[in-house]
Write an enzyme that holds these catalytic residues in place. Structure first.
Site, PDB file in Angstrom:
ATOM      1  N   LYS A   1      -7.303  -4.145  13.375  1.00  0.00           N
ATOM      2  CA  LYS A   1      -6.034  -3.571  13.828  1.00  0.00           C
ATOM      3  C   LYS A   1      -5.598  -4.174  15.164  1.00  0.00           C
ATOM      4  O   LYS A   1      -4.386  -4.286  15.435  1.00  0.00           O
ATOM      5  CB  LYS A   1      -6.152  -2.046  13.918  1.00  0.00           C
ATOM      6  CG  LYS A   1      -6.322  -1.378  12.557  1.00  0.00           C
ATOM      7  CD  LYS A   1      -5.122  -1.644  11.637  1.00  0.00           C
ATOM      8  CE  LYS A   1      -5.162  -0.878  10.338  1.00  0.00           C
ATOM      9  NZ  LYS A   1      -3.990  -1.095   9.496  1.00  0.00           N
TER      10      LYS A   1
ATOM     11  N   ASN B   1       1.652  -2.248   5.386  1.00  0.00           N
ATOM     12  CA  ASN B   1       1.013  -0.941   5.587  1.00  0.00           C
ATOM     13  C   ASN B   1      -0.364  -0.848   4.924  1.00  0.00           C
ATOM     14  O   ASN B   1      -1.190  -0.053   5.363  1.00  0.00           O
ATOM     15  CB  ASN B   1       1.950   0.140   5.022  1.00  0.00           C
ATOM     16  CG  ASN B   1       1.269   1.469   4.868  1.00  0.00           C
ATOM     17  OD1 ASN B   1       1.055   2.181   5.846  1.00  0.00           O
ATOM     18  ND2 ASN B   1       0.906   1.828   3.635  1.00  0.00           N
TER      19      ASN B   1
ATOM     20  N   VAL C   1      -3.371  -7.336  -1.426  1.00  0.00           N
ATOM     21  CA  VAL C   1      -2.767  -8.112  -0.327  1.00  0.00           C
ATOM     22  C   VAL C   1      -3.715  -9.177   0.228  1.00  0.00           C
ATOM     23  O   VAL C   1      -3.271 -10.136   0.857  1.00  0.00           O
ATOM     24  CB  VAL C   1      -2.259  -7.201   0.824  1.00  0.00           C
ATOM     25  CG1 VAL C   1      -1.086  -6.348   0.382  1.00  0.00           C
ATOM     26  CG2 VAL C   1      -3.389  -6.366   1.428  1.00  0.00           C
TER      27      VAL C   1
ATOM     28  N   SER D   1       1.257   3.357  -2.705  1.00  0.00           N
ATOM     29  CA  SER D   1       0.922   4.295  -3.787  1.00  0.00           C
ATOM     30  C   SER D   1       0.548   5.661  -3.233  1.00  0.00           C
ATOM     31  O   SER D   1       0.576   6.650  -3.962  1.00  0.00           O
ATOM     32  CB  SER D   1      -0.250   3.733  -4.610  1.00  0.00           C
ATOM     33  OG  SER D   1      -1.335   3.377  -3.766  1.00  0.00           O
TER      34      SER D   1
ATOM     35  N   GLY E   1       0.810  -1.220   0.000  1.00  0.00           N
ATOM     36  CA  GLY E   1       0.000   0.000   0.000  1.00  0.00           C
ATOM     37  C   GLY E   1       0.836   1.259   0.000  1.00  0.00           C
ATOM     38  O   GLY E   1       0.623   2.156   0.814  1.00  0.00           O
TER      39      GLY E   1
ATOM     40  N   TYR F   1     -12.826  -2.170  11.688  1.00  0.00           N
ATOM     41  CA  TYR F   1     -11.466  -1.610  11.583  1.00  0.00           C
ATOM     42  C   TYR F   1     -10.696  -1.843  12.883  1.00  0.00           C
ATOM     43  O   TYR F   1      -9.547  -2.305  12.852  1.00  0.00           O
ATOM     44  CB  TYR F   1     -11.555  -0.113  11.268  1.00  0.00           C
ATOM     45  CG  TYR F   1     -10.210   0.561  11.071  1.00  0.00           C
ATOM     46  CD1 TYR F   1      -9.509   0.424   9.878  1.00  0.00           C
ATOM     47  CD2 TYR F   1      -9.645   1.338  12.084  1.00  0.00           C
ATOM     48  CE1 TYR F   1      -8.274   1.044   9.694  1.00  0.00           C
ATOM     49  CE2 TYR F   1      -8.414   1.963  11.907  1.00  0.00           C
ATOM     50  CZ  TYR F   1      -7.734   1.814  10.709  1.00  0.00           C
ATOM     51  OH  TYR F   1      -6.510   2.425  10.537  1.00  0.00           O
TER      52      TYR F   1
HETATM   53  P1  NAP Z   1      -4.305   5.838   2.396  1.00  0.00           P
HETATM   54  O1  NAP Z   1      -3.688   7.145   2.068  1.00  0.00           O
HETATM   55  O2  NAP Z   1      -5.744   5.610   2.128  1.00  0.00           O
HETATM   56  O3  NAP Z   1      -3.436   4.702   1.689  1.00  0.00           O
HETATM   57  C1  NAP Z   1      -3.811   3.359   1.791  1.00  0.00           C
HETATM   58  C2  NAP Z   1      -2.886   2.535   0.935  1.00  0.00           C
HETATM   59  O4  NAP Z   1      -3.265   1.151   1.070  1.00  0.00           O
HETATM   60  C3  NAP Z   1      -2.980   2.888  -0.541  1.00  0.00           C
HETATM   61  O5  NAP Z   1      -1.694   2.913  -1.106  1.00  0.00           O
HETATM   62  C4  NAP Z   1      -3.800   1.739  -1.117  1.00  0.00           C
HETATM   63  O6  NAP Z   1      -3.412   1.436  -2.440  1.00  0.00           O
HETATM   64  C5  NAP Z   1      -3.365   0.604  -0.228  1.00  0.00           C
HETATM   65  N1  NAP Z   1      -4.314  -0.512  -0.251  1.00  0.00           N
HETATM   66  C6  NAP Z   1      -5.602  -0.534   0.136  1.00  0.00           C
HETATM   67  N2  NAP Z   1      -6.136  -1.736  -0.059  1.00  0.00           N
HETATM   68  C7  NAP Z   1      -5.160  -2.510  -0.603  1.00  0.00           C
HETATM   69  C8  NAP Z   1      -5.087  -3.860  -1.021  1.00  0.00           C
HETATM   70  N3  NAP Z   1      -6.149  -4.680  -0.939  1.00  0.00           N
HETATM   71  N4  NAP Z   1      -3.910  -4.332  -1.495  1.00  0.00           N
HETATM   72  C9  NAP Z   1      -2.828  -3.525  -1.599  1.00  0.00           C
HETATM   73  N5  NAP Z   1      -2.839  -2.227  -1.230  1.00  0.00           N
HETATM   74  C10 NAP Z   1      -3.997  -1.736  -0.737  1.00  0.00           C
HETATM   75  O7  NAP Z   1      -4.146   5.520   3.956  1.00  0.00           O
HETATM   76  P2  NAP Z   1      -2.951   5.779   4.985  1.00  0.00           P
HETATM   77  O8  NAP Z   1      -3.455   6.720   5.989  1.00  0.00           O
HETATM   78  O9  NAP Z   1      -1.671   6.033   4.301  1.00  0.00           O
HETATM   79  O10 NAP Z   1      -2.940   4.332   5.687  1.00  0.00           O
HETATM   80  C11 NAP Z   1      -1.809   3.468   5.687  1.00  0.00           C
HETATM   81  C12 NAP Z   1      -1.944   2.526   6.879  1.00  0.00           C
HETATM   82  O11 NAP Z   1      -1.927   3.280   8.091  1.00  0.00           O
HETATM   83  C13 NAP Z   1      -3.263   1.737   6.891  1.00  0.00           C
HETATM   84  O12 NAP Z   1      -3.015   0.424   7.320  1.00  0.00           O
HETATM   85  C14 NAP Z   1      -4.090   2.483   7.912  1.00  0.00           C
HETATM   86  O13 NAP Z   1      -5.061   1.660   8.494  1.00  0.00           O
HETATM   87  C15 NAP Z   1      -3.022   2.908   8.897  1.00  0.00           C
HETATM   88  N6  NAP Z   1      -3.403   4.024   9.754  1.00  0.00           N
HETATM   89  C16 NAP Z   1      -3.709   5.240   9.227  1.00  0.00           C
HETATM   90  C17 NAP Z   1      -4.080   6.265  10.097  1.00  0.00           C
HETATM   91  C18 NAP Z   1      -4.454   7.642   9.581  1.00  0.00           C
HETATM   92  O14 NAP Z   1      -4.958   8.452  10.391  1.00  0.00           O
HETATM   93  N7  NAP Z   1      -4.213   7.971   8.330  1.00  0.00           N
HETATM   94  C19 NAP Z   1      -4.152   6.042  11.467  1.00  0.00           C
HETATM   95  C20 NAP Z   1      -3.835   4.792  11.957  1.00  0.00           C
HETATM   96  C21 NAP Z   1      -3.458   3.781  11.095  1.00  0.00           C
HETATM   97  P3  NAP Z   1      -4.434   1.531  -3.710  1.00  0.00           P
HETATM   98  O15 NAP Z   1      -5.061   2.903  -3.649  1.00  0.00           O
HETATM   99  O16 NAP Z   1      -3.528   1.313  -4.861  1.00  0.00           O
HETATM  100  O17 NAP Z   1      -5.431   0.444  -3.536  1.00  0.00           O
END
Ligand code: NAP
Length: 244
Positions: free
Chosen positions: A156, A87, A61, A11, A9, A152
């Site tokens: 997690k 991630n 994934v 991108s 993830g 969610y």
């Molecule tokens: P984001 O900007 O929405 O990015 C999510 C990434 O995951 C994208 O690159 C997406 O790629 C990829 N993804 C989703 N489904 C996928 C799949 N089935 N296979 C492969 N790739 C997949 O979110 P982010 O905030 O960077 O989140 C990254 C991680 O941090 C996640 O696990 C999230 O739960 C965790 N997190 C985020 C926060 C927050 O506040 N942002 C807080 C706690 C934890 P595509 O678009 O190409 O599908």
């Protein structure tokens, strides 16, 4: 020889910031994406044009066969996977009574089974080298639970349980497994929140602001480095003091 990191993830958001950090530090980087071909390609092109060693690979994934293929191609291209950053993740908000089984399954499949699939595919090559670092991105909601985010939070929390169990199983093979539990981080994942909702949330964060993707990338880099060699099975909160 340069070490190789596979970041699921990557991108967008936290994954993309992590890919940039590791590329600029001299690692071979695999940018994994599922839907965002354009973002992944643009990121890869900009890093490659600056002389960094980066490739993209599309894989869901949640799909074991696609993950196995991604790992095979990475090993073929770079020879090893020294660091795995799990991630990739998706979120879903809603009352539990309004969460369909299909939504629940999808969240668990991507956020939890996705981590299992990637670990299972990568571990044999790490065991044969008797070294490796696995970093799983959980969430503070996996630690304390979020209202209206049952699936969610469960996924997690599952990542934390998986991390602890796997850390014990892989320690004799010289592999560490840790998790990061981010707080509210400024990425597309929170784009559904209104400005007012974000401001209200930020007021409850002791450090008084959202985190940014680079701050999570820095924590990932620490857990991937030899500075963390004696740390395994831990959950590092990067949350501005929201969960202590
Ligand atoms: P984001 O900007 O929405 O990015 C999510 C990434 O995951 C994208 O690159 C997406 O790629 C990829 N993804 C989703 N489904 C996928 C799949 N089935 N296979 C492969 N790739 C997949 O979110 P982010 O905030 O960077 O989140 C990254 C991680 O941090 C996640 O696990 C999230 O739960 C965790 N997190 C985020 C926060 C927050 O506040 N942002 C807080 C706690 C934890 P595509 O678009 O190409 O599908």
């Amino acid at each position: 020889m340069a070490k190789t990191v596979l970041i699921t993830g990557s991108s967008k958001g936290i994954g993309a910031a992590t890919a940039i950090l590791f590329a600029t530090k001299g690692y071979n980087v695999v940018i994994n994406y599922n839907n965002s071909y354009q973002s992944a390609s643009l990121l890869c092109q900009s890093l490659v044009s600056n002389g960094y060693s980066v490739m993209t690979h599309k894989a869901n994934v949640a799909n074991r066969l696609e993950v196995e293929l991604m790992v095979k191609e990475t090993l073929y291209k770079f020879g090893s996977i020294d660091i795995l950053v799990n991630n990739a993740g998706i979120a879903h908000q809603g009352l539990v009574t309004e969460t369909d089984e299909i939504d629940f399954d999808q969240i668990i499949d991507v956020n939890l089974k996705g981590v299992f699939n990637c670990c299972k595919a990568v571990i044999p090559s790490m065991v044969s080298k008797q070294s490796g670092k696995i970093i799983n991105i959980s969430s503070m909601w996996g630690q304390v639970g979020a209202s209206c985010e049952v699936a969610y939070s469960a996924s997690k929390a599952g990542v934390i349980g998986l991390t602890k169990a796997l850390a014990k199983e892989l320690a004799p093979s010289g592999i560490t497994v840790n998790a990061i539990a981010p707080g509210l981080i400024e990425t597309g994942m929170n784009s559904n929140l209104t400005v007012e909702e974000l401001a209200e949330f930020v007021e409850t964060i002791p450090l008084g602001r959202m985190g940014n993707a680079d701050e999570i990338a820095a924590a990932i880099e620490f857990l991937a480095s030899d500075k963390s060699d004696y740390i395994t099975g831990q959950v590092l909160g990067v949350n501005g003091g929201f969960v202590i």
